[in-house]
Design an enzyme around this catalytic site. Structure first.
Site, PDB file in Angstrom:
ATOM      1  N   GLU A  35     -89.285 126.792  36.529  1.00  0.00           N
ATOM      2  CA  GLU A  35     -88.182 127.377  35.498  1.00  0.00           C
ATOM      3  C   GLU A  35     -88.992 128.104  34.324  1.00  0.00           C
ATOM      4  O   GLU A  35     -89.581 127.766  33.674  1.00  0.00           O
ATOM      5  CB  GLU A  35     -87.322 126.236  35.000  1.00  0.00           C
ATOM      6  CG  GLU A  35     -85.920 126.695  35.143  1.00  0.00           C
ATOM      7  CD  GLU A  35     -85.307 127.043  36.591  1.00  0.00           C
ATOM      8  OE1 GLU A  35     -85.344 128.202  36.913  1.00  0.00           O
ATOM      9  OE2 GLU A  35     -85.056 125.866  37.489  1.00  0.00           O
ATOM     10  N   HIS A  36     -88.200 129.377  34.117  1.00  0.00           N
ATOM     11  CA  HIS A  36     -88.400 130.091  32.887  1.00  0.00           C
ATOM     12  C   HIS A  36     -89.933 130.409  32.992  1.00  0.00           C
ATOM     13  O   HIS A  36     -90.434 130.559  32.047  1.00  0.00           O
ATOM     14  CB  HIS A  36     -88.068 129.474  31.698  1.00  0.00           C
ATOM     15  CG  HIS A  36     -86.486 129.541  31.542  1.00  0.00           C
ATOM     16  ND1 HIS A  36     -86.162 130.724  31.230  1.00  0.00           N
ATOM     17  CD2 HIS A  36     -85.330 128.605  31.741  1.00  0.00           C
ATOM     18  CE1 HIS A  36     -84.755 130.852  30.999  1.00  0.00           C
ATOM     19  NE2 HIS A  36     -84.430 129.481  31.375  1.00  0.00           N
ATOM     20  N   SER A 129     -74.961 133.367  41.606  1.00  0.00           N
ATOM     21  CA  SER A 129     -73.936 134.004  42.221  1.00  0.00           C
ATOM     22  C   SER A 129     -74.154 135.345  42.103  1.00  0.00           C
ATOM     23  O   SER A 129     -73.675 136.178  43.014  1.00  0.00           O
ATOM     24  CB  SER A 129     -72.607 133.577  41.920  1.00  0.00           C
ATOM     25  OG  SER A 129     -72.756 133.700  40.445  1.00  0.00           O
ATOM     26  N   ASP A 180     -84.622 135.148  41.590  1.00  0.00           N
ATOM     27  CA  ASP A 180     -83.136 134.754  41.914  1.00  0.00           C
ATOM     28  C   ASP A 180     -83.166 135.835  43.338  1.00  0.00           C
ATOM     29  O   ASP A 180     -82.618 135.428  44.175  1.00  0.00           O
ATOM     30  CB  ASP A 180     -82.142 135.108  41.066  1.00  0.00           C
ATOM     31  CG  ASP A 180     -82.223 134.068  40.057  1.00  0.00           C
ATOM     32  OD1 ASP A 180     -83.061 133.080  39.983  1.00  0.00           O
ATOM     33  OD2 ASP A 180     -81.498 134.199  38.981  1.00  0.00           O
ATOM     34  N   TYR A 230     -81.534 133.683  26.685  1.00  0.00           N
ATOM     35  CA  TYR A 230     -82.492 134.143  27.576  1.00  0.00           C
ATOM     36  C   TYR A 230     -83.251 135.318  27.337  1.00  0.00           C
ATOM     37  O   TYR A 230     -84.702 135.145  27.137  1.00  0.00           O
ATOM     38  CB  TYR A 230     -81.836 134.686  28.987  1.00  0.00           C
ATOM     39  CG  TYR A 230     -82.754 134.676  30.028  1.00  0.00           C
ATOM     40  CD1 TYR A 230     -82.937 133.735  31.074  1.00  0.00           C
ATOM     41  CD2 TYR A 230     -83.193 136.177  30.385  1.00  0.00           C
ATOM     42  CE1 TYR A 230     -83.759 133.909  32.067  1.00  0.00           C
ATOM     43  CE2 TYR A 230     -84.140 136.340  31.468  1.00  0.00           C
ATOM     44  CZ  TYR A 230     -84.382 135.246  32.139  1.00  0.00           C
ATOM     45  OH  TYR A 230     -85.244 135.522  33.419  1.00  0.00           O
TER      46      TYR A 230
HETATM   47  C1  GLA Z   1     -82.174 132.964  35.523  1.00  0.00           C
HETATM   48  C2  GLA Z   1     -83.176 134.251  35.940  1.00  0.00           C
HETATM   49  C3  GLA Z   1     -84.522 134.206  36.779  1.00  0.00           C
HETATM   50  C4  GLA Z   1     -85.110 133.034  36.040  1.00  0.00           C
HETATM   51  C5  GLA Z   1     -84.394 131.732  35.776  1.00  0.00           C
HETATM   52  C6  GLA Z   1     -85.220 130.561  34.877  1.00  0.00           C
HETATM   53  O1  GLA Z   1     -81.802 132.476  36.857  1.00  0.00           O
HETATM   54  O2  GLA Z   1     -82.410 135.334  36.772  1.00  0.00           O
HETATM   55  O3  GLA Z   1     -85.187 135.379  36.846  1.00  0.00           O
HETATM   56  O4  GLA Z   1     -85.884 133.449  34.976  1.00  0.00           O
HETATM   57  O5  GLA Z   1     -83.152 132.130  35.033  1.00  0.00           O
HETATM   58  O6  GLA Z   1     -85.958 130.198  35.693  1.00  0.00           O
END
Ligand code: GLA
Length: 395
Positions: A35-36, A129, A180, A230
């Site tokens: 994640e991230h 989504s 994603d 973010y």
């Molecule tokens: C969102 C972003 C992804 C990723 C996640 C965290 O979903 O769209 O690219 O950075 O956060 O892992």
């Protein structure tokens, strides 16, 4: 909504001119771990859900695009030449127009069309989504453009993922990574996508959960700071990378830094908060490598332990969780048979993902559901998920 029902609604909304109705779909995703770190070049392990965007579409002869969703009263209508002017002004429809603009920039001759969307991915739940809408739109518009131009070539789904990501950057203003859109485009039923975000090399890893399932818990909260935080985290990663380059001139991204290198040179990062952010990235990259190995070895208990480590790091070092997510995780961990649980997606609300033994799932849902309602005064939602396929034309 069933496809026959959607087609009916399509004809009621846009009229029946005898033109062919085509159906495309693309899923949301759950990220199992990693994640991230996609925007730092790390490896990630998402999987496509069976919750998806379904899109019924028909070409038009002119240059007008019309958009409608099954659950919204809004109808967006624009000339292709005027799409750009709608940036930042729409209540709904910006993902679609962003994708159309990026396809044009990539050389696709996007033409007029009528598009009706139906989403089963919960909005704001951290299950992408938006990527589901983007990738289904990209596939549909690119397919139509190629057909119009007489190009007989299969659509490159990785290209569709990259185009969708650009739409997020340029039209929506979120500097997201590729995870994603890639998972939505390239997912495979019963498999996770082990993706190297630096090179886009990927592998489908069979998900053999043997007696366990993936259970999502939606906190049903979305903290509005999400997208600004973010972009702020991305900035902090940039800052940390630059500081480390003083000792490690050959690193191009944070995923190039080993745990040992980080520990040796971390004091080059003067800001303590930034140092914690970089610690998360470096250690999370390492956890993904180890958890992919655990998955290949069918060691689900070890995999679950890495998921727990990931959440703790996101909670204390990267600080992208929220009280609701932390509560679900803490309560979940009290239950026997919960092998691992963590937040999934960008954070600041949305869902947790857990791997839970079959015979503990009911207890988990009941116990955590009740505790959550008592604590926050609103309900959490639970989804026992299946892992589905990526974007495709259905019929
Ligand atoms: C969102 C972003 C992804 C990723 C996640 C965290 O979903 O769209 O690219 O950075 O956060 O892992």
């Amino acid at each position: 909504m069933e496809i026959t029902e959607m087609k009916q609604l399509f004809l009621e909304t846009f009229g029946d001119n005898g033109g062919e109705l085509r159906v495309f779909a693309s899923p949301g995703r759950v990220n199992l771990i990693g994640e991230h770190i996609d925007y730092c070049g790390g490896c990630v392990l998402p999987a496509a859900l069976t919750m998806q965007t379904t899109l019924v579409a028909r070409k038009r002869e002119d240059d007008i695009i019309r958009l409608k969703a099954t659950d919204l009263d809004i109808l967006v209508e624009t000339k292709i030449s005027e799409m750009e002017e709608l940036k930042g002004k729409l209540k709904w429809g910006d993902y679609q127009l962003g994708v159309a603009l990026e396809l044009i920039a990539a050389g696709y001759g996007v033409g007029g069309c009528d598009l009706l969307y139906d989403d089963t991915v919960p909005h704001g739940g951290g299950l992408s989504s938006s990527a589901a809408i983007e990738v289904s739109t990209a596939l549909c518009l690119a397919t139509f453009a190629n057909e119009k131009a007489g190009i007989e070539k299969e659509i490159d789904m990785i290209e569709m993922a990259l185009i969708s990501q650009k739409a997020e950057h340029n039209f929506i203003g979120v500097k997201c990574g590729i995870m994603d859109q890639f998972a939505s485009a390239m997912g495979k039923a019963d498999h996770a996508v082990y993706l190297n975000c630096a090179t886009l090399e990927y592998e489908h890893l069979p998900l053999k959960l043997e007696g366990s399932k993936i259970v999502l818990t939606n906190t049903n909260v979305k903290h509005s700071l999400g997208s600004s935080k973010y972009n702020e985290r991305r900035g902090e990663c940039e800052e940390g990378l630059n500081a480390l380059k003083a000792a490690l001139p050959n690193i191009e991204q944070l995923s190039d830094v080993t745990k040992e290198q980080f520990e040796e040179h971390k004091m080059l990062i003067e800001n303590e908060v930034t140092r914690k952010r970089i610690k998360h990235v470096v250690y999370e990259c390492d956890r993904v490598r180890q958890s992919a190995a655990a998955m290949k070895a069918n060691d689900i208990a070890a995999f679950g332990a890495f998921m727990n480590g990931s959440h703790d790091s996101l909670q204390y070092d990267y600080e992208v969780t929220c009280p609701e997510l932390d509560f679900v995780v803490a309560e979940g961990r009290k239950i026997d048979g919960v092998l691992g649980i963590r937040m999934t997606g960008a954070g600041f609300g949305g869902c947790t993902v857990a791997i839970i033994k079959d015979d503990a799932i009911d207890t988990y849902i009941e116990t955590v559901g009740k505790a959550y309602l008592d604590k926050f005064g609103h309900e959490a939602s639970f989804y026992v998920t299946e892992i589905g396929n990526g974007g495709r034309e259905i019929c």
